[in-house]
Design a protein around this motif. Sequence first.
Motif, short mmCIF file in Angstrom:
data_model
loop_
_atom_site.label_atom_id
_atom_site.label_comp_id
_atom_site.label_asym_id
_atom_site.label_seq_id
_atom_site.Cartn_x
_atom_site.Cartn_y
_atom_site.Cartn_z
N ASN A 66 54.01 -153.43 38.36
CA ASN A 66 53.89 -154.77 37.77
C ASN A 66 54.94 -155.77 38.23
O ASN A 66 54.70 -156.97 38.14
CB ASN A 66 53.97 -154.66 36.24
CG ASN A 66 52.84 -153.81 35.68
OD1 ASN A 66 51.69 -154.17 35.78
ND2 ASN A 66 53.19 -152.66 35.14
N ILE A 67 56.11 -155.30 38.65
CA ILE A 67 57.17 -156.26 38.95
C ILE A 67 57.51 -156.29 40.44
O ILE A 67 57.51 -157.34 41.07
CB ILE A 67 58.45 -155.95 38.13
CG1 ILE A 67 58.09 -155.79 36.64
CG2 ILE A 67 59.48 -157.07 38.32
CD1 ILE A 67 59.25 -155.36 35.77
N ASP A 68 57.83 -155.12 40.99
CA ASP A 68 58.35 -155.09 42.36
C ASP A 68 57.76 -153.91 43.12
O ASP A 68 58.24 -152.79 43.04
CB ASP A 68 59.89 -154.96 42.30
CG ASP A 68 60.52 -155.12 43.66
OD1 ASP A 68 59.77 -155.11 44.66
OD2 ASP A 68 61.75 -155.23 43.73
N LEU A 76 59.91 -146.58 35.88
CA LEU A 76 59.99 -146.89 37.31
C LEU A 76 58.60 -147.20 37.87
O LEU A 76 58.42 -148.11 38.68
CB LEU A 76 60.62 -145.72 38.07
CG LEU A 76 62.10 -145.46 37.77
CD1 LEU A 76 62.57 -144.17 38.41
CD2 LEU A 76 62.97 -146.63 38.24
N ILE A 77 57.59 -146.44 37.40
CA ILE A 77 56.22 -146.69 37.87
C ILE A 77 55.75 -148.06 37.36
O ILE A 77 55.08 -148.81 38.08
CB ILE A 77 55.27 -145.56 37.41
CG1 ILE A 77 55.66 -144.25 38.11
CG2 ILE A 77 53.83 -145.90 37.72
CD1 ILE A 77 54.93 -143.03 37.59
N SER A 117 60.98 -147.87 45.92
CA SER A 117 60.55 -146.53 46.34
C SER A 117 61.09 -145.48 45.39
O SER A 117 62.28 -145.49 45.07
CB SER A 117 61.07 -146.22 47.75
OG SER A 117 60.45 -147.07 48.67
N VAL A 118 60.21 -144.62 44.93
CA VAL A 118 60.63 -143.50 44.09
C VAL A 118 59.73 -142.32 44.41
O VAL A 118 58.55 -142.48 44.67
CB VAL A 118 60.58 -143.89 42.59
CG1 VAL A 118 59.20 -144.38 42.20
CG2 VAL A 118 60.98 -142.72 41.71
N ARG A 119 60.34 -141.12 44.44
CA ARG A 119 59.55 -139.93 44.78
C ARG A 119 59.21 -139.19 43.49
O ARG A 119 60.08 -138.95 42.66
CB ARG A 119 60.35 -139.03 45.72
CG ARG A 119 59.60 -137.76 46.10
CD ARG A 119 60.30 -136.99 47.18
NE ARG A 119 61.69 -136.71 46.85
CZ ARG A 119 62.65 -136.61 47.75
NH1 ARG A 119 62.39 -136.75 49.03
NH2 ARG A 119 63.87 -136.34 47.37
N TYR A 120 57.94 -138.86 43.32
CA TYR A 120 57.55 -138.08 42.14
C TYR A 120 56.24 -137.40 42.45
O TYR A 120 55.55 -137.75 43.41
CB TYR A 120 57.42 -138.98 40.91
CG TYR A 120 56.33 -140.02 41.00
CD1 TYR A 120 56.57 -141.24 41.62
CD2 TYR A 120 55.07 -139.77 40.49
CE1 TYR A 120 55.57 -142.19 41.73
CE2 TYR A 120 54.07 -140.72 40.59
CZ TYR A 120 54.31 -141.92 41.21
OH TYR A 120 53.32 -142.85 41.32
N SER A 121 55.91 -136.41 41.62
CA SER A 121 54.62 -135.78 41.82
C SER A 121 53.99 -135.34 40.50
O SER A 121 53.05 -135.93 40.02
CB SER A 121 54.77 -134.59 42.77
OG SER A 121 53.55 -133.96 42.95
N CYS A 122 54.54 -134.32 39.85
CA CYS A 122 53.81 -133.69 38.74
C CYS A 122 53.97 -134.42 37.42
O CYS A 122 53.13 -134.31 36.54
CB CYS A 122 54.24 -132.25 38.59
SG CYS A 122 55.88 -132.08 37.89
N TYR A 130 65.52 -155.05 36.08
CA TYR A 130 64.13 -155.28 35.70
C TYR A 130 64.02 -155.09 34.19
O TYR A 130 64.64 -154.18 33.64
CB TYR A 130 63.21 -154.27 36.38
CG TYR A 130 63.32 -154.23 37.88
CD1 TYR A 130 62.62 -155.13 38.68
CD2 TYR A 130 64.12 -153.28 38.50
CE1 TYR A 130 62.72 -155.08 40.06
CE2 TYR A 130 64.24 -153.22 39.87
CZ TYR A 130 63.53 -154.13 40.66
OH TYR A 130 63.63 -154.07 42.01
N GLU A 131 63.22 -155.94 33.57
CA GLU A 131 63.01 -155.76 32.15
C GLU A 131 61.69 -155.02 31.92
O GLU A 131 60.65 -155.44 32.43
CB GLU A 131 63.00 -157.10 31.43
CG GLU A 131 63.73 -157.00 30.11
CD GLU A 131 63.96 -158.37 29.50
OE1 GLU A 131 65.10 -158.64 29.12
OE2 GLU A 131 63.01 -159.17 29.43
N VAL A 132 61.75 -153.94 31.19
CA VAL A 132 60.58 -153.07 31.05
C VAL A 132 60.26 -152.90 29.56
O VAL A 132 61.13 -152.58 28.76
CB VAL A 132 60.87 -151.68 31.67
CG1 VAL A 132 59.68 -150.75 31.47
CG2 VAL A 132 61.20 -151.81 33.14
#
Lengths: 163, 237, 121
Positions: B45-47, B39-40, B51-56, B25-27
Amino acid sequence: MLARGVSRSSVIQSLKVMLIPGRYGLERWSYVLQRVSGVVVSLYFIAHVLETGNFVGGITVWSVPDYSFAERAYEETVKLLKNPIFDAGLAVVGFLVALHTINGIRLVLAHFGFSLGRPRRPEPFSPPPSFSSKQRALFWLSISLAVFALLYTLDSLMKVFRP
Amino acid sequence: MVEKVKFKVFRYRPEDGGKGFYKEYEVPVKKGMTILDGLIYIKENIDPTLSVRYSCRMAICGSCGVRVNSLETLACHTQVLELKRRVIRVEPMRNYPLVKDLVTDMTPLFRKQKALMTWLIRQDNVEQENPTKQYLQSEEELERYLQFTYCIQCGLCYSACPVVSTFPDFYGPQPLMKAYRYYADSRDEGGEERVRLVDRFEGVWRCHFAGSCSAVCPKGVDPALAIQLLRRSALKG
Amino acid sequence: MRERDLMLLHYITGIGILVFGSIHVATIFFTYPFQDTIWETTLRFDSIPYAVLPVYRNALLAASLFGLLLCTTVHAMNGLRSIITELVGARKRWVEALLFAVGVFLLVYGTRTILIAHSLV
């Protein structure tokens, strides 16, 4: 039992993890070198015991055979060993023995809790206490001695091969 | 100033099976943007299937552990431009069962922590539940274990450990470090019991001081040091 | 044997190798009956068969050689056990049995060599 649900990696994958230090730093290199040197020196040790046993008549003889036998056994061994691969091998074994020795002392000290830093409040950008300067110094000492052993062997080889 | 950076992200769909693959992916990246922000951005915007896990998003919760360019790190704790690479490879952590894409199942870590009884052990249960006095500690007593309380259980050390990779039965850096944290606590009374638990083939003896755990720890906790100190106690018997 | 005792044995044999190994190398360096160093002689392969054996008529040197053999065998087999177990990924009976057998063979075969060298007239 505790590893339930985790797929075990194949021997090839494990070898990759054991042999490639990656980007984890000096201690990981020491782990890899200690493993490799241990295995290589063990193989050398086995070969050495077999070869010296051969000189006194092989597995069936229980007294010193006569000189002509020794000469023949010697000629055969020389024929087998006298090639650049075994010479290079000897230099590598010298390198690895020196490295395994000093690095081993470093690890024994660490295992008994000596030469490590004390636990302290973590500070940004400061290395972990277990990567203490004493530990690092011992690691570099092992590398230096190993390089010295390598150079010494190569120097001897140069003298031997000079026409 | 906006730069384009290529994110090479590991993708894995459990229903498809197989080994997984990398997708590029080009970011657009600005100064201060983290891997997690990237990643967000991809997800928004792209895909959206990523899936990615995150919180704080501030290196407190320890949810977003990933491998960036073959080194374990918290995605929220690593700035893209600091890596100085045009291509960034993002993979899930090793040594855990994979759930999807960058999300791993941390159960082995917690199961091993439980097996090592990583909580305060007191002989007098009644007093522990309803204490009748304060249990004060001196500054020195605190310093003996304080460093190890900074652990956020992100599991990066467990992923970096070469022994866990090759020998999954090994307890791993984080659980053993946690065991030492309680062993060194002056209020804890589980001393001999704890040493008995780690004095096993799968215990402290499998640590070969490769130091990868301490090298990747984002909070400056030093699991390698804790394991060596725990081993010293086990050697003293 | 408990894992802790095996690890202690690993440290002790390691130190033993350091001591006996130094004696082993020093013996050959200083008592070898040639002008060149042993290293060059070895590399050139022009030493005389049996030349090094008389050194071990000395009982103390023969004993130290046996010490080296014992320590190295234990240290090497224990080290290989750890490495192979971690390579295979699980504890296996056959790994431990195989390494034990190899260790016993090396000890017996090496001791025989030392005994023969010691009794050389």
